[in-house]
Design a protein around this motif. Structure first.
Motif, PDB file in Angstrom:
ATOM      1  N   LEU A   3       0.866  -1.165   0.000  1.00 62.09           N
ATOM      2  CA  LEU A   3       0.000   0.000   0.000  1.00 62.09           C
ATOM      3  C   LEU A   3       0.910   1.224   0.000  1.00 62.09           C
ATOM      4  O   LEU A   3       1.813   1.311   0.834  1.00 62.09           O
ATOM      5  N   CYS A  21      -4.022   6.321  -2.251  1.00 55.10           N
ATOM      6  CA  CYS A  21      -3.460   5.082  -1.721  1.00 55.10           C
ATOM      7  C   CYS A  21      -3.548   4.048  -2.836  1.00 55.10           C
ATOM      8  O   CYS A  21      -4.658   3.643  -3.227  1.00 55.10           O
ATOM      9  N   ALA A  23      -2.795   0.276  -4.152  1.00 56.72           N
ATOM     10  CA  ALA A  23      -2.632  -1.054  -3.573  1.00 56.72           C
ATOM     11  C   ALA A  23      -2.240  -2.070  -4.633  1.00 56.72           C
ATOM     12  O   ALA A  23      -2.651  -1.977  -5.791  1.00 56.72           O
ATOM     13  N   PHE A  28      -8.111  -6.391  -4.172  1.00 58.56           N
ATOM     14  CA  PHE A  28      -8.445  -5.064  -3.656  1.00 58.56           C
ATOM     15  C   PHE A  28      -9.926  -4.897  -3.395  1.00 58.56           C
ATOM     16  O   PHE A  28     -10.322  -4.309  -2.387  1.00 58.56           O
ATOM     17  N   ILE A  33     -10.699  -0.235   3.184  1.00 59.93           N
ATOM     18  CA  ILE A  33      -9.505   0.606   3.264  1.00 59.93           C
ATOM     19  C   ILE A  33      -9.762   1.758   4.226  1.00 59.93           C
ATOM     20  O   ILE A  33     -10.814   2.394   4.187  1.00 59.93           O
ATOM     21  N   ASN A  76      -7.481  -0.086  -8.297  1.00 64.05           N
ATOM     22  CA  ASN A  76      -6.888  -0.435  -6.994  1.00 64.05           C
ATOM     23  C   ASN A  76      -6.430   0.818  -6.240  1.00 64.05           C
ATOM     24  O   ASN A  76      -5.297   0.884  -5.728  1.00 64.05           O
ATOM     25  N   ALA A  97      -5.384  -1.666   5.111  1.00 59.70           N
ATOM     26  CA  ALA A  97      -6.418  -2.529   4.549  1.00 59.70           C
ATOM     27  C   ALA A  97      -6.778  -3.655   5.509  1.00 59.70           C
ATOM     28  O   ALA A  97      -5.923  -4.174   6.238  1.00 59.70           O
TER      29      ALA A  97
END
Length: 125
Positions: A3, A21, A23, A28, A33, A76, A97
């Motif tokens: 992340l 952010c 990922a 995802f 999150i 993502n 996450a």
């Protein structure tokens, strides 16, 4: 799993910033999150949280009406739009996450399974 938070910087009071952010390495669209922040000398606090399906969001009282969390599962990516920034918003901001079992935005810090490195937000004139 990675992340990566980005978008921090120096902004004047009343200004805006948009944090992102990104990922990778996880499914995802199955993860809630959260955004957290830690100011110098203070404990980490939750800022905002968004469920995997985007139907549920949550905000700390201190940022309600000023911050907006969103996500793009195709990219993502989760974003945090921060408006009307105040000096007390100064902190290192982190994204994290947790697997979404319920579909309801819930981000207890101790339950978050993955954390990214932070990005510094400084609100000062």
């Amino acid at each position: 799993v990675q992340l990566q938070a980005s978008g921090g910087g120096l902004v004047q009071p009343g200004g805006s910033l948009r944090l992102s952010c990104a990922a990778s390495g996880l499914a995802f669209d199955a993860y809630t999150i959260g955004w957290f922040r830690q100011a110098p000398g203070k404990e980490r606090e939750g800022v905002s949280c968004i469920s995997s399906t985007i139907r549920s969001t949550k905000y700390a009282d201190s940022v309600k009406g000023r911050f907006t969390i969103s996500r793009d599962n195709a990219k993502n990516m989760v974003s945090l739009q921060m408006n009307s920034l105040k000096p007390e918003d100064t902190a290192v901001y982190y994204c994290a996450a947790v697997f979404d079992y319920s579909g309801v935005a819930s981000c207890p810090p101790n339950a978050m399974g993955y954390w990214g490195k932070g990005t510094l937000v400084t609100v000062s004139s």
